[in-house]
Design a protein around this motif. Structure first.
Motif, mmCIF file in Angstrom:
data_model
loop_
_atom_site.group_PDB
_atom_site.id
_atom_site.type_symbol
_atom_site.label_atom_id
_atom_site.label_comp_id
_atom_site.label_asym_id
_atom_site.label_seq_id
_atom_site.Cartn_x
_atom_site.Cartn_y
_atom_site.Cartn_z
ATOM 1 N N ARG A 104 0.966 -1.263 -0.064
ATOM 2 C CA ARG A 104 0.096 -0.230 0.100
ATOM 3 C C ARG A 104 0.688 1.066 0.038
ATOM 4 O O ARG A 104 0.613 2.183 -0.758
ATOM 5 N N ARG A 105 1.896 1.220 0.479
ATOM 6 C CA ARG A 105 2.972 2.411 0.669
ATOM 7 C C ARG A 105 3.273 2.652 -0.565
ATOM 8 O O ARG A 105 3.538 3.614 -1.212
ATOM 9 N N GLU A 106 4.018 1.484 -1.283
ATOM 10 C CA GLU A 106 4.701 1.766 -2.712
ATOM 11 C C GLU A 106 3.612 2.060 -3.634
ATOM 12 O O GLU A 106 4.012 2.568 -4.716
ATOM 13 N N GLU A 107 2.449 1.625 -3.355
ATOM 14 C CA GLU A 107 1.380 1.930 -4.374
ATOM 15 C C GLU A 107 0.755 3.322 -4.314
ATOM 16 O O GLU A 107 -0.254 3.629 -4.911
ATOM 17 N N LEU A 108 1.124 3.983 -3.245
ATOM 18 C CA LEU A 108 0.843 5.375 -3.053
ATOM 19 C C LEU A 108 -0.744 5.494 -2.338
ATOM 20 O O LEU A 108 -1.183 6.513 -2.348
ATOM 21 N N VAL A 109 -0.881 4.202 -1.647
ATOM 22 C CA VAL A 109 -2.440 4.137 -1.184
ATOM 23 C C VAL A 109 -2.463 4.993 0.045
ATOM 24 O O VAL A 109 -3.363 5.569 0.306
ATOM 25 N N LEU A 110 -1.482 4.712 0.818
ATOM 26 C CA LEU A 110 -1.476 5.355 2.258
ATOM 27 C C LEU A 110 -1.335 6.658 1.973
ATOM 28 O O LEU A 110 -1.795 7.350 2.756
ATOM 29 N N LYS A 111 -0.333 7.255 1.135
ATOM 30 C CA LYS A 111 -0.304 8.682 1.027
ATOM 31 C C LYS A 111 -1.670 9.458 0.529
ATOM 32 O O LYS A 111 -1.760 10.323 0.911
ATOM 33 N N ARG A 112 -2.349 8.763 -0.329
ATOM 34 C CA ARG A 112 -3.762 9.260 -0.631
ATOM 35 C C ARG A 112 -4.594 9.322 0.465
ATOM 36 O O ARG A 112 -5.404 10.351 0.639
ATOM 37 N N THR A 185 10.470 -3.478 -0.950
ATOM 38 C CA THR A 185 9.363 -4.152 -1.952
ATOM 39 C C THR A 185 8.642 -5.253 -1.349
ATOM 40 O O THR A 185 8.941 -5.897 -0.428
ATOM 41 N N VAL A 186 7.344 -5.461 -1.760
ATOM 42 C CA VAL A 186 6.669 -6.632 -1.494
ATOM 43 C C VAL A 186 7.709 -7.912 -1.387
ATOM 44 O O VAL A 186 7.397 -8.859 -0.590
ATOM 45 N N GLU A 187 8.397 -8.084 -2.705
ATOM 46 C CA GLU A 187 8.982 -9.321 -2.815
ATOM 47 C C GLU A 187 10.019 -9.431 -1.389
ATOM 48 O O GLU A 187 10.263 -10.310 -1.155
ATOM 49 N N VAL A 264 6.135 1.891 15.741
ATOM 50 C CA VAL A 264 5.496 2.422 14.594
ATOM 51 C C VAL A 264 5.316 3.977 14.407
ATOM 52 O O VAL A 264 5.215 4.550 13.350
ATOM 53 N N GLN A 265 4.958 4.540 15.710
ATOM 54 C CA GLN A 265 4.680 5.903 15.773
ATOM 55 C C GLN A 265 6.168 6.718 15.062
ATOM 56 O O GLN A 265 6.171 7.761 14.569
ATOM 57 N N ARG A 266 7.207 5.928 15.605
ATOM 58 C CA ARG A 266 8.576 6.420 15.284
ATOM 59 C C ARG A 266 8.994 6.489 13.982
ATOM 60 O O ARG A 266 9.631 7.204 13.455
ATOM 61 N N TRP A 267 9.049 4.974 13.367
ATOM 62 C CA TRP A 267 9.644 4.811 12.084
ATOM 63 C C TRP A 267 8.740 4.305 10.971
ATOM 64 O O TRP A 267 9.126 4.220 9.953
ATOM 65 N N PHE A 268 7.371 4.292 11.143
ATOM 66 C CA PHE A 268 6.682 3.789 9.934
ATOM 67 C C PHE A 268 6.859 4.656 8.886
ATOM 68 O O PHE A 268 6.693 6.111 8.967
ATOM 69 N N ARG A 269 6.761 4.465 7.722
ATOM 70 C CA ARG A 269 7.028 5.354 6.224
ATOM 71 C C ARG A 269 5.803 5.201 5.830
ATOM 72 O O ARG A 269 5.018 4.253 5.352
ATOM 73 N N TRP A 270 5.234 6.448 5.273
ATOM 74 C CA TRP A 270 4.079 6.562 4.595
ATOM 75 C C TRP A 270 4.551 6.837 3.011
ATOM 76 O O TRP A 270 3.787 6.671 2.109
ATOM 77 N N GLU A 271 5.539 7.179 2.883
ATOM 78 C CA GLU A 271 6.109 7.644 1.589
ATOM 79 C C GLU A 271 6.686 6.384 0.893
ATOM 80 O O GLU A 271 7.719 5.646 1.706
ATOM 81 N N PRO A 272 6.657 6.177 -0.340
ATOM 82 C CA PRO A 272 7.453 5.134 -1.094
ATOM 83 C C PRO A 272 8.867 5.317 -0.809
ATOM 84 O O PRO A 272 9.545 6.264 -0.823
ATOM 85 N N ARG A 273 9.484 3.968 -0.750
ATOM 86 C CA ARG A 273 10.907 3.902 -0.640
ATOM 87 C C ARG A 273 11.818 3.990 -1.949
ATOM 88 O O ARG A 273 11.951 2.867 -2.398
ATOM 89 N N ARG A 274 12.034 5.114 -2.538
ATOM 90 C CA ARG A 274 12.490 4.990 -3.956
ATOM 91 C C ARG A 274 13.743 5.912 -3.899
ATOM 92 O O ARG A 274 13.940 6.768 -3.344
#
Length: 274
Positions: A104-112, A185-187, A264-274
């Motif tokens: 969901r993060r990499e597909e920008l779902v979380l960001k939206r 990545t998911v893989e 989770v509050q400290r390190w969870f990422r909402w933006e894709p790792r690119r």
């Protein structure tokens, strides 16, 4: 961040503007329904969540056949079934949610979703609801089937059993969110989730009850993340632990859950790792 409504009654402002104010329950229901649809469409994830943990019971039973369980008070099938519930938590919740949060993060779902009325907490909980609900139902069916057809004891302390299962669901969901922060990545989710999977299988009583381990080894294993929840689940189903043992297991599970939520509050990422 928008204010969450505490009821279904529209405010005067919402009536004037014609905009309906949604509740937390509405948003969680919508997120959970969408995530469940995605889970059903992903045949690999669905197969892993439903059938792989059940298949692992056979492997657990084979490994226990070579271990003396005489001093534990558990039969091989009883230890296998409680270990199977642990496999459901680790694979159906932790494994699948690590992949889901990453996807969901990499597909920008979380960001939206963050641009909408939904809060960060609601996004995380809504994403976890289908996997956690599926694991709870699957565990309940396993317990009922084991009691009805495999001559396994009925739950000795149902409240402890349900409490251990619920705290396990919350803990593994939070750990999945933390792990996804370090997953590109998911893989690669299969690789990043492997360390926790291995230490839980080996040291948290999934394959071998802690009672069958040497005292010094068992004391170290009690400190692992999933051990507290597994101790509560096994004690609630089969008995054999009371008082201080249950309190220690509950405190361990609670501490790991608090630490995981903080992470989770400290390190969870909402933006894709690119």
């Amino acid at each position: 961040m928008s204010t969450v409504s505490t009821g279904k009654t529209e405010s005067p402002r919402s009536r004037e503007t014609g905009v309906r104010t949604t509740t937390t329950g509405d948003r969680l229901k919508a997120l959970g329904r969408a995530e469940f649809s995605l889970l059903v469409r992903n045949r690999t994830a669905l197969f892993t969540a439903l059938f792989v943990p059940l298949g692992m019971i056979v492997a657990i039973r084979e490994s226990l056949g070579r271990i003396d369980l005489g001093d534990t008070g558990f039969s091989v099938i009883e230890a296998s079934m409680t270990g199977g519930i642990g496999m459901v938590l680790v694979m159906a919740v932790y494994g699948s949610l690590t992949s889901a949060y990453t996807a969901r993060r990499e597909e920008l779902v979380l960001k939206r979703l963050r641009t909408m009325e939904t809060s960060d907490r609601e996004i995380l909980v809504g994403t976890a609801l289908p996997a956690a609900g599926l694991a709870f139902v699957q565990s309940s069916v396993m317990i009922a089937a084991a009691v009805a057809f495999l001559d396994v004891r009925a739950p000795q302390q149902p409240v402890v059993l349900v409490g251990g299962l619920l705290i396990g669901l919350v803990l593994l969901s939070a750990l999945a969110a933390v792990t996804s922060a370090f997953t590109r990545t998911v893989e690669s989710a299969q690789i990043t989730s492997m360390p926790l999977f291995m230490i839980s299988v080996v040291g948290s009583g999934l394959f071998v009850p802690l009672e069958a381990l040497p005292d010094r080894v068992a004391s170290l294993c009690e400190l692992l993340p999933v051990t507290g929840a597994m101790t509560l689940i096994r004690a609630g189903w089969l008995g054999g632990a009371e008082g201080n043992d249950l309190l220690g297991a509950a405190l361990s599970a609670l501490v790991w859950t608090i630490l995981s939520v903080f992470a989770v509050q400290r390190w969870f990422r909402w933006e894709p790792r690119r």
